[in-house]
Design a protein around this motif. Structure first.
Motif, PDB file in Angstrom:
ATOM      1  N   ARG A  63      37.106  37.030  24.400  1.00 52.47           N
ATOM      2  CA  ARG A  63      36.912  37.543  23.627  1.00 52.47           C
ATOM      3  C   ARG A  63      37.659  37.002  22.136  1.00 52.47           C
ATOM      4  O   ARG A  63      36.634  37.243  21.111  1.00 52.47           O
ATOM      5  CB  ARG A  63      37.181  39.223  23.929  1.00 52.47           C
ATOM      6  N   ASP A  77      31.484  42.037  28.287  1.00 54.12           N
ATOM      7  CA  ASP A  77      31.733  41.208  28.621  1.00 54.12           C
ATOM      8  C   ASP A  77      31.882  39.736  28.320  1.00 54.12           C
ATOM      9  O   ASP A  77      30.644  38.831  28.011  1.00 54.12           O
ATOM     10  CB  ASP A  77      32.298  42.049  29.994  1.00 54.12           C
ATOM     11  N   TRP A  78      32.834  39.455  27.794  1.00 53.63           N
ATOM     12  CA  TRP A  78      33.396  37.754  27.796  1.00 53.63           C
ATOM     13  C   TRP A  78      34.334  37.031  29.050  1.00 53.63           C
ATOM     14  O   TRP A  78      34.939  36.905  28.884  1.00 53.63           O
ATOM     15  CB  TRP A  78      33.579  37.124  26.415  1.00 53.63           C
ATOM     16  N   LEU A  79      33.447  35.915  28.970  1.00 53.05           N
ATOM     17  CA  LEU A  79      34.598  34.548  30.138  1.00 53.05           C
ATOM     18  C   LEU A  79      34.398  33.620  29.523  1.00 53.05           C
ATOM     19  O   LEU A  79      33.566  32.655  28.559  1.00 53.05           O
ATOM     20  CB  LEU A  79      34.130  34.699  31.331  1.00 53.05           C
ATOM     21  N   SER A 138      28.817  38.202  29.280  1.00 49.91           N
ATOM     22  CA  SER A 138      28.078  38.891  30.704  1.00 49.91           C
ATOM     23  C   SER A 138      27.722  40.749  29.806  1.00 49.91           C
ATOM     24  O   SER A 138      28.365  41.544  29.309  1.00 49.91           O
ATOM     25  CB  SER A 138      28.846  39.700  32.095  1.00 49.91           C
ATOM     26  N   LEU A 142      32.291  42.898  34.283  1.00 46.15           N
ATOM     27  CA  LEU A 142      32.603  41.393  34.892  1.00 46.15           C
ATOM     28  C   LEU A 142      32.968  42.333  36.573  1.00 46.15           C
ATOM     29  O   LEU A 142      33.058  41.971  37.600  1.00 46.15           O
ATOM     30  CB  LEU A 142      34.419  41.034  34.558  1.00 46.15           C
ATOM     31  N   ARG A 145      38.328  39.339  39.232  1.00 46.82           N
ATOM     32  CA  ARG A 145      39.370  38.504  38.106  1.00 46.82           C
ATOM     33  C   ARG A 145      39.485  37.609  38.194  1.00 46.82           C
ATOM     34  O   ARG A 145      38.706  36.479  39.426  1.00 46.82           O
ATOM     35  CB  ARG A 145      41.091  39.373  38.753  1.00 46.82           C
ATOM     36  N   TRP A 170      29.849  37.374  42.296  1.00 44.89           N
ATOM     37  CA  TRP A 170      30.380  35.961  40.753  1.00 44.89           C
ATOM     38  C   TRP A 170      30.942  34.401  42.016  1.00 44.89           C
ATOM     39  O   TRP A 170      30.636  33.626  41.331  1.00 44.89           O
ATOM     40  CB  TRP A 170      32.130  36.096  40.106  1.00 44.89           C
ATOM     41  N   TRP A 204      36.878  32.212  33.058  1.00 49.53           N
ATOM     42  CA  TRP A 204      38.498  32.340  32.971  1.00 49.53           C
ATOM     43  C   TRP A 204      38.366  33.299  31.615  1.00 49.53           C
ATOM     44  O   TRP A 204      37.269  33.189  31.209  1.00 49.53           O
ATOM     45  CB  TRP A 204      39.357  31.417  33.598  1.00 49.53           C
ATOM     46  N   GLU A 206      39.233  36.815  30.791  1.00 52.03           N
ATOM     47  CA  GLU A 206      38.341  37.830  30.854  1.00 52.03           C
ATOM     48  C   GLU A 206      39.929  38.552  30.103  1.00 52.03           C
ATOM     49  O   GLU A 206      40.468  38.213  29.701  1.00 52.03           O
ATOM     50  CB  GLU A 206      37.596  38.501  32.355  1.00 52.03           C
TER      51      GLU A 206
END
Length: 332
Positions: A63, A77-79, A138, A142, A145, A170, A204, A206
């Motif tokens: 983020r 959401d961001w990854l 996304s 999510l 983890r 995922w 990764w 998150e």
């Protein structure tokens, strides 16, 4: 000035062959520092070490990266979705990050476009900010983890798959993504040139950014992900100098040197030995001299991994002549 020196890869990661890898290695300045200082053994992953330094888990990095890139970080959401190469070795898959690959902008854009055409209907969109740094947005929560890339490079990914309620979904998505990347002409061309294919991404970073405390007023590091942590905590950020004589005096600082990290992660014994010898010449010997001259008030040296430790020295510690230098076996 107080200096905290974080050196991932300083300790060899496999104790079973450490004796052979370190055989004949002479590092007099480092051995003297290890012997004279207060040495606390601390087995820890790289991400656990960062969490301890900043006072909280390094979550929400994706983020932060989205916001820095001018994207709508508050939306969905961001990854982090960093391009990687998976190498199958017997019954495991080992991960190599983009640091050992040459990936240009056109290749990154082309691969991300293919992924977006395939996964767009699922509410997923890849953003290749730079060739080696991609983001995944996304539209849906999510519910999983993800293991930090720092802790997975050179390791078996089967022990670091997504966890939590959405972990299995995922994992299936990643399998589908890998099959898609396998069919891409860009990767065919890379392999024809003798280069590694981009056959996966590592997800990764998150979550939400934490209220981190600054471990020092300034950070010297080349890792752009550490820059995100530091800026969020209000630290001044500068590039890491190549040697101690390039370290500008001033405020206390945290210096992250990653010269040994790749060699340790990929179990490159000769590269690790050569890197240690360079650090001995460019850093450890000058640091020892700076402590003797009292131009350093305190030195804290942090090593991660199974043989990790935290070493603290002040100029007064160097006068403890009864304490002997430690052998290089302290590094594995």
């Amino acid at each position: 000035m107080k200096l905290t020196l974080l050196i991932p890869g300083l300790c060899w990661l496999d104790a079973d062959d450490g004796g052979e890898v370190g055989k004949g290695l002479k590092l007099p300045a480092l051995q003297r520092l290890l012997g004279r200082g207060r040495l606390l053994r601390r087995e820890q992953s790289h991400s656990a070490c960062l969490a301890r330094l900043w006072g909280g888990e390094a979550a929400g990095l994706a983020r932060l990266a989205a916001a820095e890139a001018g994207l709508d970080a508050a939306d969905g959401d961001w990854l982090l979705a960093d391009p990687v190469h998976l190498r199958v070795d017997r019954d495991r898959a080992l991960l190599a990050d983009v640091g050992v690959m040459r990936l240009d902008r056109d290749e990154a854009n082309g691969l991300a476009d293919a992924l977006n055409r395939h996964f767009g209907e699922d509410g997923l969109r890849f953003h290749p900010l730079r060739p080696g740094r991609w983001l995944l947005h996304s539209a849906e929560p999510l519910t999983a983890r993800f293991a930090p890339l720092w802790d997975v490079v050179g390791e078996d990914i089967n022990r670091h798959l997504p966890q939590g309620d959405g972990g299995l979904a995922w994992s299936r998505m990643l399998n589908e993504l890998q099959m898609l990347l396998y069919t891409q002409p860009i990767n065919d061309a890379r392999e024809a040139r003798g280069e590694l294919a981009v056959n996966s991404v590592w997800l990764w970073g998150e979550g939400e950014p934490g209220d981190w405390r600054a471990p020092a007023p300034r950070l010297l590091a080349d890792d752009e992900t550490l820059h995100l942590l530091a800026a969020r905590a209000g630290m001044r950020v500068e590039a890491a100098p190549f040697a101690f004589d390039g370290l500008e005096p001033g405020d206390d600082c945290l210096l992250a040197l990653d010269a040994l990290q790749a060699a340790a992660q990929y179990r490159d014994a000769w590269g690790w030995r050569e890197g240690l010898e360079r650090l001995e010449r460019d850093w450890f010997a000058p640091l020892l001299l700076a402590l003797r001259r009292r131009s350093l008030e305190r030195l804290t040296l942090i090593a991660t991994g199974p043989a990790g430790f935290e070493l603290t020295l002040t100029p007064a510690d160097l006068w403890k002549f009864w304490k002997r230098a430690l052998p290089t076996a302290a590094l594995y």
